[in-house]
Design a protein around this motif. Structure first.
Motif, PDB file in Angstrom:
ATOM      1  N   LYS A  21     -57.572 -12.549  23.417  1.00  9.26           N
ATOM      2  CA  LYS A  21     -57.553 -11.679  24.594  1.00  9.26           C
ATOM      3  C   LYS A  21     -56.717 -10.435  24.338  1.00  9.26           C
ATOM      4  O   LYS A  21     -56.867  -9.450  25.018  1.00  9.26           O
ATOM      5  CB  LYS A  21     -57.002 -12.438  25.802  1.00  9.26           C
ATOM      6  N   SER A  23     -55.612  -7.026  22.805  1.00 11.03           N
ATOM      7  CA  SER A  23     -56.474  -5.930  22.403  1.00 11.03           C
ATOM      8  C   SER A  23     -55.795  -5.051  21.374  1.00 11.03           C
ATOM      9  O   SER A  23     -54.581  -4.877  21.400  1.00 11.03           O
ATOM     10  CB  SER A  23     -56.830  -5.107  23.639  1.00 11.03           C
ATOM     11  N   ARG A  85     -59.468  -3.602  29.183  1.00 14.31           N
ATOM     12  CA  ARG A  85     -60.576  -4.289  28.516  1.00 14.31           C
ATOM     13  C   ARG A  85     -61.645  -4.654  29.545  1.00 14.31           C
ATOM     14  O   ARG A  85     -62.840  -4.590  29.264  1.00 14.31           O
ATOM     15  CB  ARG A  85     -60.063  -5.538  27.808  1.00 14.31           C
ATOM     16  N   GLU A  86     -61.215  -5.040  30.715  1.00 10.13           N
ATOM     17  CA  GLU A  86     -62.168  -5.391  31.775  1.00 10.13           C
ATOM     18  C   GLU A  86     -63.077  -4.207  32.100  1.00 10.13           C
ATOM     19  O   GLU A  86     -64.283  -4.357  32.243  1.00 10.13           O
ATOM     20  CB  GLU A  86     -61.412  -5.853  33.017  1.00 10.13           C
ATOM     21  N   LEU A  88     -63.900  -1.704  30.109  1.00 10.08           N
ATOM     22  CA  LEU A  88     -64.825  -1.518  28.990  1.00 10.08           C
ATOM     23  C   LEU A  88     -65.927  -2.572  28.995  1.00 10.08           C
ATOM     24  O   LEU A  88     -67.105  -2.249  28.821  1.00 10.08           O
ATOM     25  CB  LEU A  88     -64.075  -1.562  27.660  1.00 10.08           C
ATOM     26  N   ASP A  89     -65.559  -3.828  29.207  1.00  8.29           N
ATOM     27  CA  ASP A  89     -66.556  -4.904  29.252  1.00  8.29           C
ATOM     28  C   ASP A  89     -67.569  -4.662  30.360  1.00  8.29           C
ATOM     29  O   ASP A  89     -68.777  -4.830  30.165  1.00  8.29           O
ATOM     30  CB  ASP A  89     -65.881  -6.264  29.444  1.00  8.29           C
ATOM     31  N   ASP A  90     -67.085  -4.275  31.535  1.00  5.43           N
ATOM     32  CA  ASP A  90     -67.976  -4.024  32.669  1.00  5.43           C
ATOM     33  C   ASP A  90     -68.908  -2.843  32.392  1.00  5.43           C
ATOM     34  O   ASP A  90     -70.101  -2.889  32.723  1.00  5.43           O
ATOM     35  CB  ASP A  90     -67.175  -3.777  33.946  1.00  5.43           C
ATOM     36  N   TYR A  92     -69.872  -1.742  29.372  1.00  4.25           N
ATOM     37  CA  TYR A  92     -70.842  -2.176  28.357  1.00  4.25           C
ATOM     38  C   TYR A  92     -71.950  -3.026  28.988  1.00  4.25           C
ATOM     39  O   TYR A  92     -73.124  -2.864  28.666  1.00  4.25           O
ATOM     40  CB  TYR A  92     -70.154  -2.967  27.239  1.00  4.25           C
ATOM     41  N   ARG A  93     -71.578  -3.923  29.893  1.00  2.00           N
ATOM     42  CA  ARG A  93     -72.587  -4.757  30.570  1.00  2.00           C
ATOM     43  C   ARG A  93     -73.528  -3.895  31.407  1.00  2.00           C
ATOM     44  O   ARG A  93     -74.752  -4.101  31.397  1.00  2.00           O
ATOM     45  CB  ARG A  93     -71.913  -5.808  31.449  1.00  2.00           C
ATOM     46  N   SER A  96     -75.798  -1.872  29.016  1.00  2.00           N
ATOM     47  CA  SER A  96     -76.735  -2.748  28.309  1.00  2.00           C
ATOM     48  C   SER A  96     -77.854  -3.260  29.210  1.00  2.00           C
ATOM     49  O   SER A  96     -78.962  -3.524  28.739  1.00  2.00           O
ATOM     50  CB  SER A  96     -75.999  -3.946  27.699  1.00  2.00           C
TER      51      SER A  96
END
Length: 105
Positions: A21, A23, A85-86, A88-90, A92-93, A96
């Motif tokens: 977790k 980064s 990070r959250e 960035l993840d959101d 990217y989702r 995508s």
């Protein structure tokens, strides 16, 4: 030598999981994201709108565009201010899963 702590029931080492977790990115920072999609009307606008959803300070003037060799696809590089990070993840989702997007790097 015996350990007083039994292995976790799920077989996962929680200490190793916690390390993943962590980064390598320091927040906040400028973070480029390359988005590839078919060269169609609305593609760049869709990517821009998603970038603004996750980074209200996003500057569309920083967008870089690159056509594919045959001209059928377009690479769009956006540079956002990454705050977690959250986030960035959101992003990217969201990118995508957009119907006009083929690949997010």
């Amino acid at each position: 030598m015996t350990s007083s702590n039994p292995p976790p029931a799920n077989g996962l080492d929680t200490q190793a999981t916690d390390l993943r977790k962590d980064s390598l990115i320091e927040y906040p920072s400028k973070f480029p994201i390359k988005v590839m999609g078919a060269k169609v009307d609305g593609f760049v606008h869709a990517v821009t709108e998603l970038a603004r959803q996750f980074d209200p300070t996003f500057d569309a003037a920083t967008i870089e565009l690159r056509d594919s060799r045959a001209g059928n696809y377009l690479g769009v590089t956006i540079t956002i201010t990454a705050t977690s990070r959250e986030q960035l993840d959101d992003l990217y989702r969201a990118l995508s899963s957009h119907p006009l997007v083929k690949v997010v790097l």
